[in-house]
Write a protein that holds these residues in place. Structure first.
Motif, PDB file in Angstrom:
ATOM      1  N   PHE A   1       0.840  -1.195   0.000  1.00  0.00           N
ATOM      2  CA  PHE A   1       0.000   0.000   0.000  1.00  0.00           C
ATOM      3  C   PHE A   1       0.880   1.253   0.000  1.00  0.00           C
ATOM      4  O   PHE A   1       0.474   2.298   0.505  1.00  0.00           O
ATOM      5  CB  PHE A   1      -0.923  -0.002   1.216  1.00  0.00           C
ATOM      6  CG  PHE A   1      -2.044  -0.996   1.120  1.00  0.00           C
ATOM      7  CD1 PHE A   1      -3.231  -0.676   0.488  1.00  0.00           C
ATOM      8  CD2 PHE A   1      -1.898  -2.269   1.642  1.00  0.00           C
ATOM      9  CE1 PHE A   1      -4.257  -1.603   0.383  1.00  0.00           C
ATOM     10  CE2 PHE A   1      -2.917  -3.201   1.548  1.00  0.00           C
ATOM     11  CZ  PHE A   1      -4.105  -2.870   0.911  1.00  0.00           C
ATOM     12  N   SER A   2       2.055   1.148  -0.584  1.00  0.00           N
ATOM     13  CA  SER A   2       3.001   2.260  -0.580  1.00  0.00           C
ATOM     14  C   SER A   2       2.455   3.500  -1.271  1.00  0.00           C
ATOM     15  O   SER A   2       2.836   4.630  -0.941  1.00  0.00           O
ATOM     16  CB  SER A   2       4.307   1.835  -1.256  1.00  0.00           C
ATOM     17  OG  SER A   2       4.974   0.858  -0.488  1.00  0.00           O
TER      18      SER A   2
ATOM     19  N   LEU B   1       3.518   5.083   4.887  1.00  0.00           N
ATOM     20  CA  LEU B   1       2.227   5.371   5.518  1.00  0.00           C
ATOM     21  C   LEU B   1       2.432   6.280   6.731  1.00  0.00           C
ATOM     22  O   LEU B   1       2.036   5.959   7.852  1.00  0.00           O
ATOM     23  CB  LEU B   1       1.526   4.073   5.928  1.00  0.00           C
ATOM     24  CG  LEU B   1       1.291   3.045   4.823  1.00  0.00           C
ATOM     25  CD1 LEU B   1       0.430   1.897   5.327  1.00  0.00           C
ATOM     26  CD2 LEU B   1       0.651   3.682   3.588  1.00  0.00           C
ATOM     27  N   LEU B   2       3.030   7.430   6.501  1.00  0.00           N
ATOM     28  CA  LEU B   2       3.436   8.297   7.611  1.00  0.00           C
ATOM     29  C   LEU B   2       2.262   8.988   8.289  1.00  0.00           C
ATOM     30  O   LEU B   2       2.446   9.640   9.316  1.00  0.00           O
ATOM     31  CB  LEU B   2       4.442   9.340   7.111  1.00  0.00           C
ATOM     32  CG  LEU B   2       5.767   8.756   6.605  1.00  0.00           C
ATOM     33  CD1 LEU B   2       6.684   9.856   6.100  1.00  0.00           C
ATOM     34  CD2 LEU B   2       6.452   7.939   7.695  1.00  0.00           C
ATOM     35  N   ASN B   3       1.053   8.866   7.716  1.00  0.00           N
ATOM     36  CA  ASN B   3      -0.145   9.433   8.351  1.00  0.00           C
ATOM     37  C   ASN B   3      -0.905   8.409   9.181  1.00  0.00           C
ATOM     38  O   ASN B   3      -1.993   8.712   9.691  1.00  0.00           O
ATOM     39  CB  ASN B   3      -1.077  10.026   7.285  1.00  0.00           C
ATOM     40  CG  ASN B   3      -0.499  11.264   6.638  1.00  0.00           C
ATOM     41  OD1 ASN B   3      -0.101  12.205   7.328  1.00  0.00           O
ATOM     42  ND2 ASN B   3      -0.421  11.274   5.310  1.00  0.00           N
ATOM     43  N   SER B   4      -0.357   7.223   9.335  1.00  0.00           N
ATOM     44  CA  SER B   4      -1.059   6.141  10.036  1.00  0.00           C
ATOM     45  C   SER B   4      -1.367   6.521  11.474  1.00  0.00           C
ATOM     46  O   SER B   4      -0.520   7.039  12.203  1.00  0.00           O
ATOM     47  CB  SER B   4      -0.222   4.864  10.027  1.00  0.00           C
ATOM     48  OG  SER B   4      -0.079   4.367   8.723  1.00  0.00           O
ATOM     49  N   ARG B   5      -2.598   6.228  11.871  1.00  0.00           N
ATOM     50  CA  ARG B   5      -3.028   6.471  13.249  1.00  0.00           C
ATOM     51  C   ARG B   5      -3.448   5.175  13.944  1.00  0.00           C
ATOM     52  O   ARG B   5      -3.364   5.045  15.152  1.00  0.00           O
ATOM     53  CB  ARG B   5      -4.174   7.484  13.257  1.00  0.00           C
ATOM     54  CG  ARG B   5      -3.760   8.828  12.687  1.00  0.00           C
ATOM     55  CD  ARG B   5      -4.934   9.702  12.353  1.00  0.00           C
ATOM     56  NE  ARG B   5      -5.633  10.163  13.537  1.00  0.00           N
ATOM     57  CZ  ARG B   5      -6.761  10.879  13.495  1.00  0.00           C
ATOM     58  NH1 ARG B   5      -7.307  11.196  12.333  1.00  0.00           N
ATOM     59  NH2 ARG B   5      -7.339  11.270  14.605  1.00  0.00           N
ATOM     60  N   ILE B   6      -3.926   4.226  13.145  1.00  0.00           N
ATOM     61  CA  ILE B   6      -4.297   2.909  13.670  1.00  0.00           C
ATOM     62  C   ILE B   6      -3.672   1.841  12.788  1.00  0.00           C
ATOM     63  O   ILE B   6      -3.872   1.832  11.576  1.00  0.00           O
ATOM     64  CB  ILE B   6      -5.827   2.719  13.703  1.00  0.00           C
ATOM     65  CG1 ILE B   6      -6.472   3.626  14.747  1.00  0.00           C
ATOM     66  CG2 ILE B   6      -6.180   1.262  13.995  1.00  0.00           C
ATOM     67  CD1 ILE B   6      -7.986   3.533  14.763  1.00  0.00           C
ATOM     68  N   LEU B   7      -2.917   0.937  13.412  1.00  0.00           N
ATOM     69  CA  LEU B   7      -2.364  -0.220  12.714  1.00  0.00           C
ATOM     70  C   LEU B   7      -2.744  -1.460  13.505  1.00  0.00           C
ATOM     71  O   LEU B   7      -2.205  -1.721  14.573  1.00  0.00           O
ATOM     72  CB  LEU B   7      -0.846  -0.102  12.597  1.00  0.00           C
ATOM     73  CG  LEU B   7      -0.125  -1.289  11.932  1.00  0.00           C
ATOM     74  CD1 LEU B   7      -0.658  -1.520  10.526  1.00  0.00           C
ATOM     75  CD2 LEU B   7       1.379  -1.059  11.911  1.00  0.00           C
TER      76      LEU B   7
END
Length: 305
Positions: A45-46, A73-79
């Motif tokens: 998902f790059s 994915l530097l905006n990730s808040r939930i992984l």
């Protein structure tokens, strides 16, 4: 469907591999595919650099935690990759996710050591009490006319030993769950710098060393589970300073010495400390030969000795 912002396929019976074409949805902000039967390795998902929520839990995905999560994915808040069949180590590159609030890798086959860089999760380092709403403005149509909708997401998470689905969890939850894996080594001291973290679960691994000495800095912590590891040494006095702590489990380790005295730590059930053979003090049996300190008596400066 290049404008697609939210794709929710959760709670179905989809199987096979996740289509690689999903990685071309460059405007995607949230992907929910939990509780299906997806298998195989996670496609890249790059290109989805706006992606904030990646919820993959409850499938049979294999492979390792991809490094591109930390680079693209530097905006990730939930992984959330809980309940899969992932293996290998946790890549330290994911520490670049400064906006991350929830990291859930519960019940996989992950091995190696916990990265020392978790204190780089900026939002978990801050001790403010709330996060930002998990809301997305998405485009739709009503009677053939364009219309904007507010989409509020949800998440399945284990919170205070209870698994539940939370609407808009980012308003409150700040959690790391690495339980039920095969992690080894000590618990990094840097974890104590995450002053905003509210739930930490490292249970059911093969961690050794001691409980983090500076754990008393984690003032917002409400739930701490380090049970079923190989931890040794004494319980740090700083643990008594965690006034919000309502769930504690240190059982099934090799802890020793006297449990620090405080209203907080003595209020937990015996089971929170059980199966640590050399651990003693309330709520367990008193330590052999222990005598409480004598109270200090102030005779006053005007009294004769």
């Amino acid at each position: 469907m290049t404008s697609l912002a939210v794709l929710n396929l959760a709670y179905n019976n989809f199987s096979g591999e996740i289509p690689h074409s999903l990685g071309s949805l460059t405007n995607l902000k949230a992907l929910y595919i939990r509780q299906n039967s997806f298998s195989g390795m996670l496609p890249s998902f790059s290109q989805c650099q706006q992606l904030q929520i990646l919820d993959l839990g409850g499938n049979t995905l294999t492979g390792s935690v991809p490094a591109w999560i930390g680079t693209d994915l530097l905006n990730s808040r939930i992984l959330s990759m809980r309940f899969n069949r992932l293996h290998g180590s946790i890549p330290s590159i994911i520490c670049q996710l400064q906006f991350l609030q929830i990291l859930d890798l519960l019940t996989n086959g992950l091995s190696g050591k916990i990265p020392h860089c978790f204190n780089n999760f900026t939002l978990l380092y801050q001790d403010n009490n709330s996060g930002k709403p998990m809301e997305f403005i998405v485009q739709g149509f009503y009677r053939k006319f364009p219309r904007r909708y507010l989409y509020i997401g949800d998440l399945l998470v284990q919170w205070k030993n209870q698994e539940a689905e939370y609407k808009n969890p980012l308003l409150y939850l700040k959690t790391i769950d690495l339980s039920s894996n095969e992690l080894v080594g000590g618990v990094p001291e840097e974890i104590a710098e995450m002053r905003g973290l509210k739930s930490l679960n490292l249970s059911r691994n093969d961690l050794n060393g001691t409980v983090v000495e500076r754990i008393g800095q984690m003032k917002m912590l409400e739930s701490l589970d380090m049970s079923r590891n190989q931890l040794s040494g004494v319980i740090p006095q700083g643990l008594a300073n965690l006034t919000f702590l309502s769930v504690l489990d240190l059982s099934n380790n090799h802890l020793s010495g006297r449990i620090p005295s405080s209203t907080q730590l003595q209020s937990f059930d015996r089971s929170s400390y059980s199966d640590n053979v050399q651990l003693c003090g309330p709520p367990l049996q008193e330590c052999p030969g222990y005598a409480p300190p004598s109270p200090l008596i102030d005779y006053g400066s005007n009294n004769n000795p």
